[in-house]
Design a protein around this motif. Sequence first.
Motif, short mmCIF file in Angstrom:
data_model
loop_
_atom_site.label_atom_id
_atom_site.label_comp_id
_atom_site.label_asym_id
_atom_site.label_seq_id
_atom_site.Cartn_x
_atom_site.Cartn_y
_atom_site.Cartn_z
N SER A 209 -23.24 -5.83 1.41
CA SER A 209 -24.06 -6.19 0.20
C SER A 209 -24.77 -5.15 -0.41
O SER A 209 -24.29 -3.96 -0.18
N LEU A 210 -25.46 -5.25 -1.56
CA LEU A 210 -26.16 -4.40 -2.21
C LEU A 210 -27.48 -4.05 -1.55
O LEU A 210 -28.12 -4.74 -0.71
N ILE A 211 -27.86 -2.89 -2.18
CA ILE A 211 -29.75 -2.58 -1.54
C ILE A 211 -29.98 -2.19 -2.91
O ILE A 211 -29.47 -1.60 -3.80
N ILE A 212 -31.29 -2.21 -3.14
CA ILE A 212 -32.06 -1.57 -3.99
C ILE A 212 -32.86 -0.34 -3.78
O ILE A 212 -33.58 -0.13 -2.77
N THR A 213 -32.69 0.51 -4.29
CA THR A 213 -33.30 2.04 -3.98
C THR A 213 -34.78 1.99 -4.53
O THR A 213 -35.18 1.43 -5.13
N VAL B 61 -35.65 -7.71 -13.96
CA VAL B 61 -34.62 -8.31 -14.59
C VAL B 61 -33.55 -8.63 -13.40
O VAL B 61 -32.71 -9.61 -13.86
N CYS B 62 -33.61 -8.17 -12.42
CA CYS B 62 -32.52 -8.38 -11.32
C CYS B 62 -32.63 -9.66 -10.58
O CYS B 62 -31.86 -10.64 -10.60
N GLU B 63 -33.85 -10.11 -10.39
CA GLU B 63 -34.13 -11.30 -9.67
C GLU B 63 -33.54 -12.34 -10.34
O GLU B 63 -32.94 -13.38 -9.40
N ILE C 233 -32.47 -11.66 -3.99
CA ILE C 233 -33.47 -10.84 -4.40
C ILE C 233 -34.92 -11.26 -4.54
O ILE C 233 -35.10 -12.39 -5.11
N SER C 234 -35.89 -10.48 -4.07
CA SER C 234 -37.12 -10.97 -4.09
C SER C 234 -37.99 -9.62 -4.13
O SER C 234 -37.51 -8.47 -3.92
N GLN C 235 -39.30 -9.81 -4.42
CA GLN C 235 -40.24 -8.66 -4.72
C GLN C 235 -40.61 -8.45 -3.30
O GLN C 235 -41.21 -9.05 -2.42
N GLY C 236 -40.37 -6.88 -2.98
CA GLY C 236 -40.98 -6.46 -1.67
C GLY C 236 -42.38 -5.86 -1.62
O GLY C 236 -42.89 -6.28 -2.65
N GLU C 237 -42.52 -5.09 -0.63
CA GLU C 237 -44.07 -4.81 -0.91
C GLU C 237 -44.29 -3.74 -1.88
O GLU C 237 -45.35 -3.75 -2.57
N GLU C 238 -43.23 -2.96 -2.35
CA GLU C 238 -43.44 -2.07 -3.42
C GLU C 238 -42.15 -2.09 -4.37
O GLU C 238 -42.52 -1.93 -5.76
N ILE C 239 -41.10 -2.17 -4.16
CA ILE C 239 -40.07 -2.75 -5.04
C ILE C 239 -39.15 -3.87 -4.44
O ILE C 239 -39.59 -4.46 -3.58
N TYR C 240 -38.54 -4.39 -5.26
CA TYR C 240 -37.47 -5.39 -5.12
C TYR C 240 -36.78 -5.05 -3.94
O TYR C 240 -36.30 -3.99 -3.66
N VAL C 241 -36.41 -6.21 -3.24
CA VAL C 241 -35.16 -6.03 -2.01
C VAL C 241 -34.31 -7.12 -2.21
O VAL C 241 -34.44 -8.02 -2.68
N GLN D 286 -23.88 -9.30 -10.79
CA GLN D 286 -25.05 -9.47 -12.10
C GLN D 286 -26.16 -8.41 -12.09
O GLN D 286 -26.57 -7.90 -13.16
N CYS D 287 -26.49 -8.49 -10.89
CA CYS D 287 -27.94 -7.45 -10.71
C CYS D 287 -27.46 -5.87 -11.22
O CYS D 287 -28.49 -5.33 -11.85
N GLN D 288 -26.55 -5.41 -10.79
CA GLN D 288 -25.90 -4.05 -11.24
C GLN D 288 -25.65 -4.13 -12.75
O GLN D 288 -25.89 -3.04 -13.41
N GLN D 289 -25.34 -5.32 -13.30
CA GLN D 289 -25.13 -5.25 -14.82
C GLN D 289 -26.27 -5.09 -15.48
O GLN D 289 -26.23 -4.53 -16.57
N VAL D 290 -27.41 -5.69 -14.89
CA VAL D 290 -28.59 -5.79 -15.93
C VAL D 290 -29.64 -4.71 -15.48
O VAL D 290 -30.50 -4.50 -16.39
#
Length: 83
Positions: free
Chosen positions: A2-6, A14-16, A24-32, A49-53
């Motif tokens: 799977s992918l991860i958001i750093t 734009v990714c969600e 993909i959802s909004q985490g406490e500080e960044i998207y997860v 697609q998230c990587q593309q945008v």
Amino acid sequence: MSLIITDDCINCDVCEPECPNAAISQGEEIYVIDPNLCTECVGHYDEPQCQQVCPVDCIPLDENNVESKDQLMKKYQVLTGKA
């Protein structure tokens, strides 16, 4: 895999909406990304697609959640009811 958001995520939103599995959802500080829902867009698209945008290139492969293309396709089939 799977992918991860750093931590480089800038919360640009734009990714969600691009994720066909709603992984993909909004985490406490960044998207997860929920690794149980992420199929790297296998079954939907040729590329994640998230990587593309993503404007800051902060969505790499998650080396802690290694999956083959076959495993990702099976997950896609279960998630979409096409099993």
